[in-house]
Design a protein around this motif. Structure first.
Motif, short mmCIF file in Angstrom:
data_model
loop_
_atom_site.label_atom_id
_atom_site.label_comp_id
_atom_site.label_asym_id
_atom_site.label_seq_id
_atom_site.Cartn_x
_atom_site.Cartn_y
_atom_site.Cartn_z
N MET A 55 0.83 -1.20 0.00
CA MET A 55 0.00 0.00 0.00
C MET A 55 0.87 1.26 0.00
O MET A 55 0.57 2.22 -0.71
CB MET A 55 -0.94 0.01 1.21
N LYS A 56 1.94 1.23 0.78
CA LYS A 56 2.82 2.39 0.86
C LYS A 56 3.50 2.65 -0.49
O LYS A 56 3.54 3.79 -0.97
CB LYS A 56 3.87 2.19 1.95
N VAL A 57 4.03 1.59 -1.11
CA VAL A 57 4.70 1.74 -2.40
C VAL A 57 3.70 2.18 -3.47
O VAL A 57 4.00 3.03 -4.31
CB VAL A 57 5.40 0.42 -2.80
N ALA A 58 2.50 1.61 -3.45
CA ALA A 58 1.48 1.94 -4.45
C ALA A 58 1.04 3.39 -4.34
O ALA A 58 0.56 3.96 -5.33
CB ALA A 58 0.27 1.01 -4.29
N SER A 59 1.20 3.99 -3.19
CA SER A 59 0.75 5.37 -2.98
C SER A 59 1.64 6.41 -3.64
O SER A 59 1.36 7.60 -3.58
CB SER A 59 0.66 5.67 -1.48
N SER A 60 2.69 5.96 -4.29
CA SER A 60 3.57 6.88 -5.01
C SER A 60 2.79 7.60 -6.10
O SER A 60 1.81 7.08 -6.62
CB SER A 60 4.73 6.08 -5.63
N ASN A 61 3.23 8.78 -6.46
CA ASN A 61 2.56 9.51 -7.54
C ASN A 61 3.19 9.22 -8.90
O ASN A 61 2.94 9.91 -9.88
CB ASN A 61 2.53 11.01 -7.26
N THR A 62 4.02 8.18 -8.95
CA THR A 62 4.68 7.76 -10.18
C THR A 62 4.28 6.33 -10.50
O THR A 62 4.26 5.48 -9.61
CB THR A 62 6.22 7.81 -10.00
N LEU A 63 3.97 6.07 -11.76
CA LEU A 63 3.61 4.71 -12.17
C LEU A 63 4.80 3.78 -11.97
O LEU A 63 5.92 4.10 -12.33
CB LEU A 63 3.20 4.67 -13.63
N LEU A 64 4.54 2.61 -11.39
CA LEU A 64 5.60 1.63 -11.16
C LEU A 64 5.87 0.80 -12.41
O LEU A 64 6.98 0.33 -12.61
CB LEU A 64 5.20 0.69 -10.01
N CYS A 65 4.87 0.59 -13.21
CA CYS A 65 5.06 -0.19 -14.43
C CYS A 65 5.30 0.77 -15.59
O CYS A 65 4.98 1.94 -15.52
CB CYS A 65 3.85 -1.07 -14.71
N LYS A 66 5.88 0.23 -16.66
CA LYS A 66 6.13 1.07 -17.83
C LYS A 66 5.76 0.29 -19.08
O LYS A 66 5.71 -0.93 -19.07
CB LYS A 66 7.57 1.54 -17.89
N MET A 67 5.53 1.02 -20.16
CA MET A 67 5.26 0.40 -21.44
C MET A 67 6.55 -0.26 -21.93
O MET A 67 7.58 0.39 -22.03
CB MET A 67 4.82 1.44 -22.47
N ARG A 68 6.47 -1.53 -22.19
CA ARG A 68 7.65 -2.23 -22.71
C ARG A 68 7.69 -2.20 -24.22
O ARG A 68 8.70 -2.52 -24.82
CB ARG A 68 7.65 -3.66 -22.19
N CYS A 69 6.59 -1.83 -24.82
CA CYS A 69 6.52 -1.76 -26.28
C CYS A 69 6.82 -0.33 -26.71
O CYS A 69 5.92 0.45 -26.93
CB CYS A 69 5.13 -2.16 -26.77
N ASP A 70 8.10 0.00 -26.79
CA ASP A 70 8.46 1.35 -27.20
C ASP A 70 9.03 1.36 -28.60
O ASP A 70 9.77 2.24 -28.99
CB ASP A 70 9.43 1.97 -26.20
N ASP A 71 8.65 0.37 -29.37
CA ASP A 71 9.16 0.19 -30.72
C ASP A 71 7.99 0.23 -31.71
O ASP A 71 7.00 -0.47 -31.53
CB ASP A 71 9.87 -1.16 -30.76
N ASP A 72 8.12 1.04 -32.74
CA ASP A 72 7.04 1.15 -33.74
C ASP A 72 6.73 -0.18 -34.39
O ASP A 72 5.57 -0.49 -34.68
CB ASP A 72 7.41 2.17 -34.82
#
Length: 107
Positions: A55-72
């Motif tokens: 809960m504490k980590v999730a309360s961050s204002n930054t997304l923990l996951c990221k898009m792994r598909c950064d390729d056109d």
């Protein structure tokens, strides 16, 4: 959508991601490493999180996951608009192979 709503959505996404990640790591560690794109150390940390820590980590204002598909090319394969069902399956398989290769390179 105002700032408070966006932050609430981020917290909810973080908590969902952490819960999914922890379940995957505990059930099938190797698959979790591949599907989440994380390393062994991160998997250990996620597996050991208590509900309060999650809960504490999730309360961050930054997304923990990221898009792994950064390729056109990968996005093109995943979306493959207007292609037949058989072609769509091959395109998705191709995208999975490309992303798996990138996971191996990062490891």
């Amino acid at each position: 959508m105002n700032t408070d709503q966006i932050l609430a959505e981020i917290r909810e996404a973080n908590l969902s991601y952490l819960m999914l990640a922890q379940s995957l790591v505990r059930i099938d560690r190797d698959q979790a490493l591949f599907r989440l794109g994380i390393n062994e150390g991160t998997a250990d940390l996620i597996a050991a999180l208590t509900p309060a820590q999650m809960m504490k980590v999730a309360s961050s204002n930054t997304l923990l996951c990221k898009m792994r598909c950064d390729d056109d090319m990968v996005w093109g394969l995943l979306t493959s608009h207007g292609k037949s069902a058989a072609n769509d399956a091959v395109s998705r398989l191709h995208a999975s192979i490309l992303m798996a290769g990138r996971h191996q390179e990062a490891a």
